[in-house]
Structures are given as C-alpha cells and as structure tokens.
Scaffold this active site. Structure first.
Site, PDB file in Angstrom:
ATOM      1  N   ARG A  93      -0.126  -2.497  -6.693  1.00 46.66           N
ATOM      2  CA  ARG A  93      -0.476  -3.548  -5.726  1.00 46.66           C
ATOM      3  C   ARG A  93      -1.447  -4.549  -6.358  1.00 46.66           C
ATOM      4  NH1 ARG A  93      -1.054  -4.654  -0.107  1.00 46.66           N
ATOM      5  NH2 ARG A  93      -3.176  -4.970   0.624  1.00 46.66           N
ATOM      6  N   HIS A 140      -3.965  -8.959   3.852  1.00 48.08           N
ATOM      7  CA  HIS A 140      -5.421  -8.935   3.985  1.00 48.08           C
ATOM      8  C   HIS A 140      -5.836  -9.743   5.211  1.00 48.08           C
ATOM      9  CE1 HIS A 140      -6.134  -8.118  -0.581  1.00 48.08           C
ATOM     10  NE2 HIS A 140      -5.933  -7.005   0.101  1.00 48.08           N
ATOM     11  N   ARG A 189       0.872  -1.170   0.000  1.00 48.08           N
ATOM     12  CA  ARG A 189       0.000   0.000   0.000  1.00 48.08           C
ATOM     13  C   ARG A 189       0.914   1.226   0.000  1.00 48.08           C
ATOM     14  NH1 ARG A 189      -2.133  -3.391   4.197  1.00 48.08           N
ATOM     15  NH2 ARG A 189      -4.207  -4.208   3.700  1.00 48.08           N
ATOM     16  N   TYR A 237      -9.419 -10.919  -6.649  1.00 50.43           N
ATOM     17  CA  TYR A 237      -8.504 -11.169  -7.771  1.00 50.43           C
ATOM     18  C   TYR A 237      -8.891 -12.404  -8.573  1.00 50.43           C
ATOM     19  CZ  TYR A 237      -5.871  -7.531  -5.555  1.00 50.43           C
ATOM     20  OH  TYR A 237      -5.513  -6.326  -5.030  1.00 50.43           O
ATOM     21  N   HIS A 281      -1.903   2.211  -5.893  1.00 52.77           N
ATOM     22  CA  HIS A 281      -2.633   0.974  -5.608  1.00 52.77           C
ATOM     23  C   HIS A 281      -2.720   0.074  -6.843  1.00 52.77           C
ATOM     24  CE1 HIS A 281      -4.370  -0.284  -1.850  1.00 52.77           C
ATOM     25  NE2 HIS A 281      -5.334  -0.929  -2.479  1.00 52.77           N
ATOM     26  N   LYS A 332      -2.212  -1.959   7.934  1.00 51.37           N
ATOM     27  CA  LYS A 332      -3.373  -1.380   8.621  1.00 51.37           C
ATOM     28  C   LYS A 332      -3.431  -1.876  10.063  1.00 51.37           C
ATOM     29  CE  LYS A 332      -6.429  -0.604   4.665  1.00 51.37           C
ATOM     30  NZ  LYS A 332      -7.750  -0.922   4.071  1.00 51.37           N
TER      31      LYS A 332
END
Length: 298
Positions: free
Chosen positions: A247, A270, A148, A279, A244, A172
């Site tokens: 990514r 994730h 990110r 994806y 992004h 995150k």
C-alpha cells in the site's frame, strides 16, 4: 456492575455515533480491559468509573516498561477517549488522563519496495500450485489498488466492476470508495476466479468472498502476512515487509510519477489529507524535480 454498563454504552457510541469499524472498537475495548486487568492484578478495589489520576499514573508507568512509545501513546489516547465519554454522559466529573501527556513520537516514514522488488516477489510465486495463481492475484491487487489487508480479505466478487475499471472497497468505519483497477490486475483476478476458485468447495458463508483458502473460507489477515514473508525469504529480501508495504509502495510510486496528493488520498481512503502527506517525505528528490520542472523561476 455500573462500569460494565458504561463500557457497553461506550462501544455502542463508537459504533453508531463515530461509525468506527469492528477492529477499531476491539482496540478501544482492549485498552480498557488492560486497565481492568491491572486493577485486579494489583488488588486495587476501585471501579474504572471512580478511578483517580493517582491510580492511572502508576498503570501508565507499568505499561510503558513493556511497549514502545507509539503503543503507549495509542493506549493513553484510547483511555482518554473512554473517560471523556464517561464525563460527557455524567458517569464521572473529571478525566483522570487530563494531566497525563502522551510520549512524543516521531512521524514514522513508511517502508517501501522498489518496482523491481515487487516484480521479484511476484515472480517468485510458484504458479504450478493452485494457490500460486491466487497469491499472484492477491499481490497484484494489493499493489495496484493500494488496499489495506482487511480491505483485501473482505473484497467480494460483487465488488468487482471490471467493465467500468473499478472495484468497490469497504474501508475503515465501513466507508466505501471506488478504486481504479488496471487491465493487468483484472486479468490475474479473472484467471484465479475461472481456473482456481471455481474448483473449490466453497462454504455457504463465503460464496461472494473473492479470495479463499483451500477449505473455501475467507483468508485471514495472518495468512496474507505469511504469504508475503515467505516470498521475501525466498528471494532473500532484507526488508521487514508486510501487506501494508504494498500500500505504501502504491502511494509512493504514484507520487513519484506525478499523481497529485488529493487523488492519492481518495484512492487510499484517507479521511484527512494530512495522513496522505506522509508520502511527501518519502522521496524529496522527486519534489525537487517537480519544482525545477514547473516553477516559473526555476
């Protein structure tokens, strides 16, 4: 004011109990302040703690005229979380968002770049300028590690474990993960550190920060966006791309070349495999090839 104390407690709850990042907490606070601004603008003299569904509904309608469904849905979700907290802590007895439905939004498939497009962007960097070597290292890192943009700008020299072939990434909620980094990307980062970064007068606060601007300070997220936008314009790329996009391309290309979804999930950081599953929708032709190659009844 009582609601200000409630907001302070809520932010503390988001940080300590939910472990959210500073950026996420800021977004939640932004949603609440948007509601408060609406009350003040329309001379509605009611505390957010005592606000009713009848007041919330016109607010949501007013906001929806200026934002897309995805942003509207995020706003409703953010406010619903805040009022749920107020109910839980006995500031109020009901959640005024309970009867308000979020707009239906389709799952947005991420934009991706082909390997050729990524090569073209990187080759368009002017290496005769000091920032050229830095920008090349940045794009190589974004793509080869699937970071990110905030993870990239916060990357530290002490996070580089080149001998082991990994970098430590803080994602995150300040969750950390180790991501593999290939020899090629290691080479470009090393060139930048030795030939460019070593000649910058570095601000004391950023001695350990990897990617710096010419003033020796941490690069902003906006600067990374600008670098990529200018390169896209330079090569005439007719796609709306951002950091992004690299990514997304990283994950898509891994999947296309046979990587399993669980491995991609770990590298992207994730929390849920469901997020990574987006994806699976990007290249259905690849899935057909997998079925043909591996299923016993092909």
């Amino acid at each position: 004011m009582k609601w200000q104390n409630a907001l302070k407690d809520y932010k503390h709850y988001l940080k300590i109990e939910r472990g959210l990042s500073k950026n996420s907490i800021t977004n939640y606070e932004y949603d609440i302040n948007k509601l408060i601004d609406y009350l003040e603008t329309n001379n509605i003299t009611v505390s957010p703690i005592n606000i009713s569904n009848e007041v919330i509904q016109p607010f949501i309608y007013d906001v929806s005229k200026n934002v897309n469904p995805r942003s509207q849905s995020r706003l409703i979700s953010g406010l619903r979380s805040f009022f749920s907290y107020l109910v839980f802590e006995d500031y109020r007895t009901t959640n005024p968002l309970d009867l308000i439905e979020s707009p239906k939004i389709g799952r947005k498939l991420p934009d991706t770049l082909s390997i050729e497009e990524i090569d073209s962007l990187i080759n368009a960097i002017d290496l005769s300028k000091p920032e050229g070597q830095r920008n090349k290292a940045i794009l190589e890192t974004l793509y080869s590690c699937g970071l990110r943009v905030s993870e990239l700008t916060n990357l530290k020299i002490s996070d580089l474990f080149f001998e082991e072939g990994f970098i430590k990434v803080t994602g995150k909620g300040d969750k950390q993960r180790f991501v593999p980094i290939g020899p090629s990307t290691q080479k470009y980062i090393t060139i930048y550190i030795k030939e460019i970064r070593s000649h910058i007068t570095i601000s004391p606060l950023y001695k350990d920060t990897l990617f710096l601007n010419r003033r020796g300070k941490q690069l902003t997220r906006a600067m990374i966006f600008t670098i990529i936008k200018q390169l896209a314009e330079k090569i005439g790329l007719n796609k709306n791309i951002s950091p992004h996009t690299f990514r997304h391309s990283f994950a898509t290309h891994l999947l296309e070349n046979g990587a399993d979804l669980r491995a991609i999930q770990l590298m992207l950081g994730h929390e849920s495999i469901t997020t990574t599953e987006i994806y699976m929708h990007v290249d259905r032709s690849h899935l057909k090839e997998v079925l043909t190659k591996y299923h016993p009844r092909k």
